[in-house]
Design a protein around this motif. Structure first.
Motif, PDB file in Angstrom:
ATOM      1  N   ALA A 103       0.823  -1.207   0.000  1.00 22.39           N
ATOM      2  CA  ALA A 103       0.000   0.000   0.000  1.00 22.39           C
ATOM      3  C   ALA A 103       0.858   1.259   0.000  1.00 22.39           C
ATOM      4  O   ALA A 103       0.559   2.235  -0.710  1.00 22.39           O
ATOM      5  N   LEU A 104       1.927   1.271   0.784  1.00 19.82           N
ATOM      6  CA  LEU A 104       2.772   2.454   0.904  1.00 19.82           C
ATOM      7  C   LEU A 104       3.607   2.712  -0.342  1.00 19.82           C
ATOM      8  O   LEU A 104       3.932   3.864  -0.659  1.00 19.82           O
ATOM      9  N   THR A 105       3.984   1.645  -1.048  1.00 20.11           N
ATOM     10  CA  THR A 105       4.912   1.812  -2.176  1.00 20.11           C
ATOM     11  C   THR A 105       4.220   1.890  -3.530  1.00 20.11           C
ATOM     12  O   THR A 105       4.860   2.258  -4.520  1.00 20.11           O
ATOM     13  N   ALA A 106       2.951   1.542  -3.601  1.00 17.32           N
ATOM     14  CA  ALA A 106       2.229   1.603  -4.879  1.00 17.32           C
ATOM     15  C   ALA A 106       2.323   3.005  -5.471  1.00 17.32           C
ATOM     16  O   ALA A 106       2.123   4.008  -4.776  1.00 17.32           O
ATOM     17  N   GLY A 107       2.655   3.076  -6.746  1.00 17.26           N
ATOM     18  CA  GLY A 107       2.756   4.362  -7.429  1.00 17.26           C
ATOM     19  C   GLY A 107       4.087   5.060  -7.262  1.00 17.26           C
ATOM     20  O   GLY A 107       4.276   6.175  -7.772  1.00 17.26           O
ATOM     21  N   HIS A 108       5.047   4.434  -6.586  1.00 13.80           N
ATOM     22  CA  HIS A 108       6.329   5.089  -6.312  1.00 13.80           C
ATOM     23  C   HIS A 108       7.505   4.380  -6.973  1.00 13.80           C
ATOM     24  O   HIS A 108       8.652   4.556  -6.544  1.00 13.80           O
ATOM     25  N   ALA A 109       7.241   3.604  -7.995  1.00 12.22           N
ATOM     26  CA  ALA A 109       8.318   2.845  -8.633  1.00 12.22           C
ATOM     27  C   ALA A 109       9.408   3.761  -9.195  1.00 12.22           C
ATOM     28  O   ALA A 109      10.604   3.484  -9.043  1.00 12.22           O
ATOM     29  N   GLU A 110       9.022   4.835  -9.845  1.00 13.67           N
ATOM     30  CA  GLU A 110      10.026   5.717 -10.453  1.00 13.67           C
ATOM     31  C   GLU A 110      10.959   6.296  -9.401  1.00 13.67           C
ATOM     32  O   GLU A 110      12.180   6.375  -9.612  1.00 13.67           O
ATOM     33  N   ALA A 111      10.403   6.687  -8.252  1.00 15.89           N
ATOM     34  CA  ALA A 111      11.237   7.250  -7.191  1.00 15.89           C
ATOM     35  C   ALA A 111      12.221   6.209  -6.668  1.00 15.89           C
ATOM     36  O   ALA A 111      13.395   6.513  -6.414  1.00 15.89           O
ATOM     37  N   TYR A 112      11.748   4.986  -6.512  1.00 15.90           N
ATOM     38  CA  TYR A 112      12.656   3.933  -6.033  1.00 15.90           C
ATOM     39  C   TYR A 112      13.770   3.685  -7.038  1.00 15.90           C
ATOM     40  O   TYR A 112      14.950   3.594  -6.653  1.00 15.90           O
ATOM     41  N   TYR A 113      13.437   3.566  -8.303  1.00 16.09           N
ATOM     42  CA  TYR A 113      14.465   3.223  -9.285  1.00 16.09           C
ATOM     43  C   TYR A 113      15.447   4.365  -9.526  1.00 16.09           C
ATOM     44  O   TYR A 113      16.597   4.125  -9.917  1.00 16.09           O
ATOM     45  N   ARG A 114      15.040   5.597  -9.262  1.00 18.87           N
ATOM     46  CA  ARG A 114      16.023   6.695  -9.297  1.00 18.87           C
ATOM     47  C   ARG A 114      17.062   6.493  -8.192  1.00 18.87           C
ATOM     48  O   ARG A 114      18.258   6.640  -8.417  1.00 18.87           O
ATOM     49  N   ARG A 115      16.570   6.153  -7.007  1.00 14.63           N
ATOM     50  CA  ARG A 115      17.490   5.919  -5.901  1.00 14.63           C
ATOM     51  C   ARG A 115      18.352   4.692  -6.180  1.00 14.63           C
ATOM     52  O   ARG A 115      19.559   4.707  -5.943  1.00 14.63           O
ATOM     53  N   ARG A 116      17.743   3.643  -6.673  1.00 19.76           N
ATOM     54  CA  ARG A 116      18.490   2.411  -6.922  1.00 19.76           C
ATOM     55  C   ARG A 116      19.525   2.594  -8.034  1.00 19.76           C
ATOM     56  O   ARG A 116      20.668   2.113  -7.942  1.00 19.76           O
ATOM     57  N   ALA A 117      19.162   3.304  -9.112  1.00 24.92           N
ATOM     58  CA  ALA A 117      20.068   3.505 -10.239  1.00 24.92           C
ATOM     59  C   ALA A 117      21.277   4.336  -9.840  1.00 24.92           C
ATOM     60  O   ALA A 117      22.343   4.217 -10.459  1.00 24.92           O
ATOM     61  N   ALA A 118      21.134   5.164  -8.820  1.00 28.62           N
ATOM     62  CA  ALA A 118      22.266   5.968  -8.367  1.00 28.62           C
ATOM     63  C   ALA A 118      23.370   5.094  -7.776  1.00 28.62           C
ATOM     64  O   ALA A 118      24.525   5.530  -7.667  1.00 28.62           O
ATOM     65  N   LEU A 119      23.048   3.855  -7.403  1.00 27.58           N
ATOM     66  CA  LEU A 119      24.036   2.951  -6.815  1.00 27.58           C
ATOM     67  C   LEU A 119      24.612   1.974  -7.827  1.00 27.58           C
ATOM     68  O   LEU A 119      25.546   1.233  -7.508  1.00 27.58           O
ATOM     69  N   GLY A 120      24.045   1.930  -9.028  1.00 24.92           N
ATOM     70  CA  GLY A 120      24.542   1.004 -10.032  1.00 24.92           C
ATOM     71  C   GLY A 120      23.431   0.561 -10.966  1.00 24.92           C
ATOM     72  O   GLY A 120      22.253   0.840 -10.727  1.00 24.92           O
ATOM     73  N   PRO A 121      23.781  -0.131 -12.048  1.00 20.20           N
ATOM     74  CA  PRO A 121      22.783  -0.531 -13.039  1.00 20.20           C
ATOM     75  C   PRO A 121      21.682  -1.399 -12.433  1.00 20.20           C
ATOM     76  O   PRO A 121      21.926  -2.213 -11.540  1.00 20.20           O
TER      77      PRO A 121
END
Length: 347
Positions: free
Chosen positions: A117-135
């Motif tokens: 419920a908390l993370t629905a709709g926030h995929a782009e924000a997560y992948y921006r953070r994740r991509a900053a650490l590597g592919p």
């Protein structure tokens, strides 16, 4: 943040330790090393856990998982908040049985639903953070097992034909999971009871752990362990925990209140999981009679069939036939699962 460790104790069998700092505080340290699955390289897993946990606590303000206190990716070290005295839910179930921990089972199901419920709709924000650490490949996270099943097709089992209607429903199930739509949420990648920490007495205050394989995928993957016994169990409880999960998920994914849509997603996720377990047939054939892994596979197929019979009736029927065929193939696995206590562990 500098953390000076003065003593530590390894938590076997994982590459995890509980350490005491010079401030007389305890922390959890994780480090890199070979992973049994060998699906993803070590640095990938550490980057994923760091990103997922910081996304939850720092971006969303959620207290559902441990906080990251320090990270050194170059050295392969991650320092996390120690959630003790919480303990793993699966250990409590094994020691005391499900009846003694009904409240903790409910809390665990709610925590899984709240994560979605908390993370629905926030995929782009997560992948921006994740991509900053590597592919990272968001499509690989979303598809996961589905991509492999699309490539390999329906598993085969001698004596259980696969008619065209079953094949079509199998394709429909994989399509449902491949395109989650509003059900695209963050999962830790393994929603079993060993990855839920709760207080052994009093309010459970559940927390989710082990986000090394985290990613955005269909929410109903995380509901599967509430309806189909995972590798550690021969039986589950009743449907109560599944409804708790659904209500919690609906707070952020209102489409979960739609019986048809939710039922299709749950059926697809449960059957996909059961059929993936069936690919272990040759391994289980090689095990001695009486090995609980055989009965566990039968329990998995039959539970998935019960969950899917409304939304995917042909696939549900095939899973029931597969379970019956395995009971004949392995007489030692011809078990009355209805007579077992909830959460009977696999030996």
């Amino acid at each position: 943040m500098v953390i000076n460790v003065v003593e530590w104790t390894r938590l076997e069998p994982w590459r995890v330790a509980r350490a005491r700092t010079d401030r007389d505080e305890t922390v959890i340290i994780k480090w890199t090393g070979p992973h049994a699955s060998r699906v993803r390289d070590e640095p990938w897993r550490l980057r994923t856990e760091a990103a997922a946990l910081r996304f939850l606590s720092e971006d969303l303000g959620a207290a559902l998982a441990p906080r990251v206190l320090a990270v050194d990716l170059a050295e392969g070290r991650l320092v996390l908040e120690d959630l003790a005295p919480r303990t793993a839910l699966d250990g409590l179930l094994r020691r005391h049985g499900a009846a003694a921990h009904a409240d903790r089972l409910t809390a665990a199901a709610r925590a899984r639903g709240e994560l979605g419920a908390l993370t629905a709709g926030h995929a782009e924000a997560y992948y921006r953070r994740r991509a900053a650490l590597g592919p990272v490949d968001p499509a690989a996270d979303r598809l996961g097992r589905v991509a492999r099943q699309r490539e390999s097709g329906m598993p085969s089992l001698p004596g259980v034909p696969v008619p065209g209607g079953v094949e079509r429903e199998f394709g429909a199930a994989l399509a449902e999971l491949a395109e989650p739509g509003p059900f695209l949420v963050l999962s830790n990648g393994d929603a079993e009871a060993n990855n839920v920490l709760v207080h052994a007495a009093g309010p459970a205050d559940a927390r989710l752990i082990d986000f090394e394989f985290a990613g955005f995928t269909h929410a109903l993957h995380d509901a599967v362990p509430l309806h189909v016994p995972g590798p550690g169990w021969l039986s589950l409880g009743g449907p109560a925990e599944g409804e708790v999960y659904r209500r919690a998920l609906a707070a952020g994914v209102p489409q979960a209140e739609d019986d048809g849509r939710y039922g299709r997603g749950l059926a697809a996720a449960c059957v996909s999981y059961a059929l993936a377990r069936l690919t272990r047939l040759a391994v289980l054939d090689g095990r001695p009679a009486g090995d609980d892994s055989r009965a566990q596979l039968v329990a998995t197929l039959e539970a998935a069939a019960r969950t899917a019979e409304g939304a995917l009736p042909r696939l549900a029927g095939w899973c029931r036939q597969a379970g019956a065929a395995l009971r004949r193939r392995w007489p030692d696995a011809d078990v009355d699962f209805g007579a077992l206590a909830p959460y009977t562990p696999r030996r």
